[in-house]
Write an enzyme that holds these catalytic residues in place. Structure first.
Site: not given
Length: 338
Positions: A150, A171, A189, A254
Site C-alpha cells: 500500500h 500520499k 494506492d 534535522r
C-alpha cells in the site's frame, strides 16, 4: 512494510510465453499448437552444446534450450546418423521448449524428437545473443519474488520515490501535486513490487493502472487529464518517503546525518520520514529529497560536508585560530545595487 507477503511464481506455460512475447522474440512455430501445454519452471536459458557432444551430467534440461549458430553448425557437420544419435540420447530429457536462432531451420531430427515428445519447437530471426538477452529478462522478471504494498510511487527528477504512511495521511494528494508540477506517476494506492537482480522494481496494479482516488473528488485518470508524459509503467524504487502525522512527542531528523534505510525483500533502500502538518509544502520537500538523492549518487553528501566544515571551525576556535568569515569579505567588491 515489515509484514510484506513475498510471493513466487512457479511456472510459466509455453502457450502464455509465446502469445505474450512471441512477437517481440520473433518466434515461428514448427510443432502443433496443442504441444504448447508444457511449462517453463526455471528462469534460465541453456545452450545444449555439451549435451549434444555427449556430456549430460550437468545438463540443464528444465530450461529453454537454444540452438545457436555454433550448435546448428555442429549438428550440420554430424550428418543424419550423427544427429539421430544426438537426439536419441537427448530424448530422455524433456525440455519445456527448443528455439533455433539466426533464422536457421531446425534439423529434421530435432523436429522429429520434439514432435514425438510433444515439445514445442520454435525458430527466431534474432541472433542468439539478442534472443537470450530479451528472453532472459522476461523470465527473470516473471520468476522474481514479488509482493503488493500500500503506497504511491512517483518518478521525481528520475528518482523513484515510494510514498508510504497511514491511510488519509496525504500520499495521493502529494503525488497529484507532483504530477501537476511535471513529474511522472507510476502507481497510486496499490504498488506491485518485484525483486529483480539487486533492485526493487515497482509498477501499477493491472486493474487500477494510472487511476487515482482523491477523497471528496473521486477517481481520476491521470493519463487522460495530464497526458502520456505524466505516467510511467515501471520504475526502480530508490527512496522510501514515509509520511507521518506530526507529533510533539516524536523527534525528527534535522541534520540528515542519521541516514536510515529499510530492507525490502533483502534490498536496503534509503528512507526519509516527513512529518505532515497543515501548511507544509510536501511537493517542494519531495523535490528536494529527490535532488538530494541525486547529489549523493554523484558523490556529494551535503549534510556530511556541512558537519565536517562545522567540526573544523570548532577545532580551530578551540585552538584560538578561528576568524569570522565576514572579515574575509572585501568591501571594495560590494555593490549595494546588485
Amino acid at each position: 512494510m515489515k509484514d510484506i507477503k513475498v510471493l513466487h511464481r512457479e511456472k510459466l506455460s509455453v502457450r502464455d510465453f509465446f502469445f505474450r512475447y512471441g512477437k517481440d522474440l520473433q518466434l515461428a512455430v514448427h510443432t502443433p499448437e496443442e504441444d504448447m501445454e508444457s511449462n517453463i519452471a526455471e528462469g534460465g536459458i541453456h545452450r545444449p552444446g555439451l549435451a549434444m557432444a555427449g556430456y549430460t551430467k550437468v545438463y540443464s534440461s528444465q530450461q529453454i534450450q537454444v540452438v545457436g549458430h555454433t550448435e546448428w553448425n555442429y549438428l550440420e557437420s554430424l550428418g543424419h546418423e550423427g544427429r539421430q544419435k544426438v537426439f536419441d540420447a537427448l530424448s530422455v530429457f524433456k525440455a519445456p521448449m527448443w528455439v533455433v536462432t539466426h533464422a536457421q531451420m531446425p534439423h529434421p531430427e530435432l523436429k522429429e524428437m520434439c514432435t514425438r515428445l510433444h515439445i514445442p519447437l520454435f525458430s527466431t530471426t534474432l541472433h542468439t545473443y539478442e534472443f537470450n538477452k530479451v528472453a532472459q529478462r522476461i523470465l527473470e522478471e516473471f520468476f522474481a519474488p514479488h509482493a503488493i504494498i500500500h503506497g504511491s510511487l512517483v518518478d521525481v527528477y528520475g528518482v523513484g520515490m515510494l510514498f508510504v504512511g497511514d491511510s488519509n495521511v496525504g500520499k495521493s494528494e502529494c503525488v497529484l501535486d507532483l504530477v501537476e508540477s511535471g513529474h511522472r506517476m507510476v502507481a497510486d494506492d496499490v504498488v506491485h513490487i518485484s525483486h529483480v537482480g539487486n533492485i526493487i522494481i515497482g509498477r501499477p496494479d493491472p486493474l487500477i493502472r494510472h487511476h487515482m482516488e482523491i477523497r471528496g473528488v473521486g477517481i481520476l485518470d491521470i493519463r487522460s487529464m495530464f497526458g502520456i508524459h505524466a505516467i510511467r509503467k515501471v520504475k526502480k524504487i530508490e527512496v522510501i518517503v514515509e509520511l507521518q502525522q506530526w507529533s510533539r512527542d516524536v523527534s525528527y531528523d534535522r541534520t540528515g546525518l542519521n541516514e536510515s534505510e529499510e530492507v525490502v525483500m533483502g534490498v536496503p533502500i534509503p528512507k526519509v520520514v516527513i512529518p505532515v502538518a497543515p501548511g507544509k509544502n510536501l511537493t517542494v520537500i519531495s523535490e528536494v529529497i529527490a535532488m538530494n538523492s541525486l547529489m549523493k549518487l554523484n558523490g556529494q553528501n551535503v549534510a556530511a560536508e556541512f558537519n565536517e566544515s562545522l567540526m573544523q571551525k570548532i577545532k580551530a576556535k578551540a585552538k584560538g585560530e578561528y576568524s569570522d568569515d565576514l572579515l574575509d569579505m572585501n568591501p571594495q567588491q560590494w555593490d549595494p545595487y546588485e
